[in-house]
Write an enzyme that holds these catalytic residues in place. Structure first.
Site, PDB file in Angstrom:
ATOM      1  NE  ARG A  62      18.841  32.957  19.917  1.00 18.75           N
ATOM      2  CZ  ARG A  62      18.948  32.805  21.168  1.00 18.75           C
ATOM      3  NH1 ARG A  62      18.522  31.819  21.719  1.00 18.75           N
ATOM      4  NH2 ARG A  62      18.840  33.797  22.019  1.00 18.75           N
ATOM      5  CD  GLU A  99      20.178  43.424  34.928  1.00 17.46           C
ATOM      6  OE1 GLU A  99      19.999  42.560  34.076  1.00 17.46           O
ATOM      7  OE2 GLU A  99      19.370  43.741  35.681  1.00 17.46           O
TER       8      GLU A  99
HETATM    9  P1  AMP Z   1      23.388  41.516  24.807  1.00 18.99           P
HETATM   10  O1  AMP Z   1      24.868  41.133  25.134  1.00 18.99           O
HETATM   11  O2  AMP Z   1      22.636  41.909  25.936  1.00 18.99           O
HETATM   12  O3  AMP Z   1      23.630  42.354  23.525  1.00 18.99           O
HETATM   13  O4  AMP Z   1      22.654  40.316  24.320  1.00 18.99           O
HETATM   14  C1  AMP Z   1      22.728  39.499  23.121  1.00 18.99           C
HETATM   15  C2  AMP Z   1      22.390  37.940  23.176  1.00 18.99           C
HETATM   16  O5  AMP Z   1      21.640  37.744  24.034  1.00 18.99           O
HETATM   17  C3  AMP Z   1      22.435  37.456  21.950  1.00 18.99           C
HETATM   18  O6  AMP Z   1      23.220  36.226  21.838  1.00 18.99           O
HETATM   19  C4  AMP Z   1      20.733  37.036  21.819  1.00 18.99           C
HETATM   20  O7  AMP Z   1      20.698  35.837  21.388  1.00 18.99           O
HETATM   21  C5  AMP Z   1      20.351  37.035  23.304  1.00 18.99           C
HETATM   22  N1  AMP Z   1      19.228  37.786  23.636  1.00 18.99           N
HETATM   23  C6  AMP Z   1      19.186  38.929  24.464  1.00 18.99           C
HETATM   24  N2  AMP Z   1      17.813  39.402  24.787  1.00 18.99           N
HETATM   25  C7  AMP Z   1      17.047  38.699  23.617  1.00 18.99           C
HETATM   26  C8  AMP Z   1      15.814  38.598  23.764  1.00 18.99           C
HETATM   27  N3  AMP Z   1      14.818  39.630  23.848  1.00 18.99           N
HETATM   28  N4  AMP Z   1      15.120  37.640  22.703  1.00 18.99           N
HETATM   29  C9  AMP Z   1      16.089  36.546  22.037  1.00 18.99           C
HETATM   30  N5  AMP Z   1      17.193  36.619  22.404  1.00 18.99           N
HETATM   31  C10 AMP Z   1      17.815  37.775  23.318  1.00 18.99           C
END
Ligand code: AMP
Length: 176
Positions: A62, A99
Site C-alpha cells: 500500500r 512478533e
Molecule cells: P508495522 O511494521 O508493525 O509498523 O506494520 C506496518 C505495516 O503493516 C504497514 O505496511 C501496514 O500496511 C500494515 N498494517 C499494520 N497494522 C495495520 C492496520 N491496523 N490496518 C491496516 N494496515 C496495517
C-alpha cells in the site's frame, strides 16, 4: 473540514481483520475519493518539495499507492521495497523480526545511489518494524533517509519510538 478530518471520515475501520483484536484501517474507501487523493498528494508535495528528496521509496504494497504519485509530482524516481523473491533483478535484502518469526524485504541493487536523500513512504505506521527494515535497507545501499511519511499512524503501538534517533523526520497525516 480539515484534511485530517476528511481522511479519518474516508477510512473504513474493519474490526477483527485479518485476526481477532486487530482493527484494520481500510484505505480503499479513501482511494475512491479522487478529490481527497489529490488534496493529500498536494499536501505531501508542499511538505517535501523543499527537502531536496532524491528518491521516494514505497513499501509493499500500500506504500506504492501514493508513493508513485508523490515521486512523480516531486520529479524524482519511485523505488519499491518488496517482500523477498518478488523483484526480478539483483537485490539487496534485509531480515527483520516479527512478533513470531522473521521477514525479509528487498530492493533492486541499482535503485539507490550513494548519498541519495530518501523519503520512505507507507500507508500506515504500526509497530515500526517494517519502516525500520526499509531504513536499514536504504542505509545498506549507501543512501541517506531524511524522512518517513505515513498516511496513518497507530500512536498506541509506539512505532515512532522505533524510528527515533535515526536522524530522519517522521510525519503522519493522521495519528490514532
Ligand atoms: P508495522 O511494521 O508493525 O509498523 O506494520 C506496518 C505495516 O503493516 C504497514 O505496511 C501496514 O500496511 C500494515 N498494517 C499494520 N497494522 C495495520 C492496520 N491496523 N490496518 C491496516 N494496515 C496495517
Amino acid at each position: 473540514m480539515t484534511l485530517q478530518e476528511k481522511v479519518v471520515a474516508a477510512i473504513r475501520n474493519v474490526p477483527d481483520f485479518p485476526e481477532r483484536g486487530i482493527q484494520f484501517k481500510d484505505i480503499t474507501t479513501l482511494l475512491a475519493k479522487p478529490a481527497l487523493v489529490n488534496e493529500l498528494i498536494d499536501d505531501w508535495v508542499n511538505r517535501y518539495e523543499k527537502r531536496e528528496i532524491d528518491v521516494v521509496v514505497g513499501l509493499e504494497s500500500r506504500g506504492f499507492l501514493f508513493g508513485v504519485s508523490l515521486a512523480a509530482r516531486l520529479g524524482v524516481p519511485f523505488v519499491p521495497i518488496r517482500k523477498a523473491g518478488k523483484l526480478p533483478f539483483k537485490t539487496v535484502s534485509c531480515q527483520y523480526n516479527l512478533e513470531y518469526g522473521s521477514a525479509e524485504v528487498e530492493i533492486h541493487m541499482d535503485a539507490l545511489k550513494k548519498g541519495d536523500r530518501v523519503l520512505i513512504h507507507d500507508d500506515l505506521l504500526a509497530t515500526g518494524g517494517t519502516a525500520r527494515a526499509a531504513y536499514d535497507l536504504c542505509k545498506k545501499c549507501g543512501a541517506e533517509v531524511t524522512d518517513f511519511s505515513f498516511l496513518l499512524e497507530l500512536g498506541f503501538l509506539s512505532g515512532r519510538k522505533r524510528l527515533a534517533g535515526l536522524n530522519a523526520a517522521v510525519h503522519s497525516q493522521v495519528i490514532y
